[in-house]
Write a protein that holds these residues in place. Structure first.
Motif: not given
Length: 420
Positions: A189-191, A194-197, A199-210
């Motif tokens: 259900g994510l943008c 974030c689906q890419r993140r 694996d690449s950068n899971v930390w950034r999923m925390l502050d996604c604005k979607n």
RNA sequence: GUGGCUGUAGCUCAGUUGGUCAGAGCGUCUGGUUGUGGCCCAGAAGGUCGCCGGUUCGAGACCGGUCAGUCACCCCA
């Protein structure tokens, strides 16, 4: 006309805006030295390598935002996209003894090839500080307090300190694993980002604005809960220091910031008066290897966007209004008088009389010259025509009271001191 | 890099369904008698309607492209 317009994302700065910029710069030079920081000026361009090494070749800034060009010797150079890298290079070049600290501040233009928007320019300006060689949590607290002090000195109310910790590098794998485990079931259900993140950068999923991602991230495990005791203890001291200094702050469990070199403390100051780009300043603690130096240096620093500081001031009604351009206006009637005006203006400046002195050489009518004097906000007008020159006097007019007097050259200084 | 909105005199903007539509206000300049501002009055200067191309008998108005501004996204300051 188009050829005269400044490039996209750049602008010409005229008064009265220049006054606002001077205020910012002067405040930086006033506040930061009181904390023992001294000014450092580094070049506006560096070898490209300086930024790639410091920011990481994978970051957006390096990959798609840098203004990079070749000089005549074929070297790859880059206009600085941020301030820290150059500061680190300068510190490495000078050398930093074991146990020695470098506490510096800087400000100036930075360059990124982005699409301009509110609070975002291609040539923008940052004021920042770096305290290198300091590994105490109290340093973090003081640094953040210094930033809030600076912002308050600028008259900006309503800024919020958002604080979080990323822990030590040793914590990273455990945190990443826990976050991945949490996000994996929700990933459908994510943008796209974030689906890419994941694996690449899971930390950034925390502050996604979607919105959908944000919803999910709200329930994510808190970084703080996943850290080792050392990291948690460090963060507790930072918080304690801030409380002891009376700095209000909010815990922001999902604040991670972009760059990998951050350890422990990360923070941002946000302000509601900025539009979408609501960060006034951001920073944190970092570990960086200086080139030619085997040690890893630890430091704390921040950078504040000067355009954004000014936007915040503007949103609070603190923008400087246009004021008078001239204090003393010299009107000359006739050719002889123009030369006399030129000389008189020179004398006034040499004697530091009359403030901002402007002589009118236009040979226009009295009325026209008076109009200009009035428009420019002159408080005093000195009139010389053939009559005055013959008698060795000046007709002096106080523009506020409309009082007018015939004053000898010898008494002019006294009159100006009284009326200007 | 993606998307929305916008682009007419120095500034703020009007310009109806394409046919005196090139305008207003402010600002600027000059003048309202012999050397005097701010108020008032009069007159004047100033724009190839962002640029290029297209549709049309005819476009500032419609279409396409382009450039620029602005806002948002991405990212960050």
């Amino acid at each position: 006309m188009a050829v005269n317009e400044p490039l996209p994302g750049t602008s010409d700065l005229w008064e009265p805006e220049v006054s606002d910029w001077l205020l910012l710069e002067n405040k930086a030079r006033e506040v930061f030295p009181r904390y023992g920081y001294s000014e450092l000026r580094t070049p506006i361009f560096e070898r490209t390598e300086v930024f790639v090494r410091n920011l990481g070749s994978e970051t957006d800034v390096v990959q798609k935002e840098m203004y990079t060009f070749q000089d005549r010797g074929g070297r790859s150079l880059t206009l600085r996209p941020e301030g820290t890298a150059g500061v680190m290079r300068a510190i490495a070049n000078r050398g930093l003894d074991q146990g020695e600290e470098a506490r510096v501040f800087y400000f100036g233009p930075m360059f990124r090839g982005e699409r301009p928007a509110a609070g975002r320019r291609r040539q923008f300006h940052q004021v920042g500080v770096e305290a290198v060689g300091a590994d105490s949590p109290w340093m973090d607290a003081e640094c953040i307090a210094m930033l809030t002090h600076f912002i308050e000195e600028l008259g900006i109310r309503g800024g919020k300190v958002m604080l979080n910790t990323r822990g030590l590098p040793e914590d990273r794998d455990a945190v990443s694993a826990a976050l991945k485990e949490y996000f994996l079931p929700h990933v459908g259900g994510l943008c796209e980002d974030c689906q890419r993140r994941l694996d690449s950068n899971v930390w950034r999923m925390l502050d996604c604005k979607n919105p959908a991602c944000h919803e999910v991230a709200l329930e994510a495990p808190k970084i703080l809960d996943l850290l080792c005791d050392t990291s948690r203890d460090f963060f507790a001291r930072v918080c304690q220091g801030l409380r002891d200094l009376g700095v209000d702050f909010e815990l922001a469990p999902r604040l991670v910031r972009g760059l990998d070199y951050y350890v422990h403390t990360v923070f941002e100051i946000t302000h509601s008066g900025l539009g979408a780009q609501d960060a006034l300043a951001g920073g944190g603690r970092y570990r960086i290897s200086l080139p030619g130096d085997k040690r890893t240096l630890e430091g704390i620093g921040f950078a504040a966007g000067m355009e954004r500081l000014l936007l915040a001031r503007e949103s609070l009604g603190l923008k400087t209004e246009a004021g008078a351009q001239t204090d003393t206006y010299l009107i000359s009637l006739g050719e002889n008088a123009i030369l006399a005006g030129l000389k008189l203006a020179g004398e006034l400046r040499t004697k530091k009389l009359g403030g901002r002195v402007k002589a009118d050489f236009s040979a226009r009518s009295m009325k026209a010259q008076m109009r200009t004097a009035n428009r420019e906000g002159a408080s005093v007008v000195l009139i010389q025509g053939d009559d005055e020159i013959a008698k060795g006097v000046v007709t002096c007019r106080n523009m506020k009271t409309s009082e007018q007097a015939t004053v000898s050259l010898a008494e002019l200084a006294a009159w100006l001191t009284k009326h200007a």
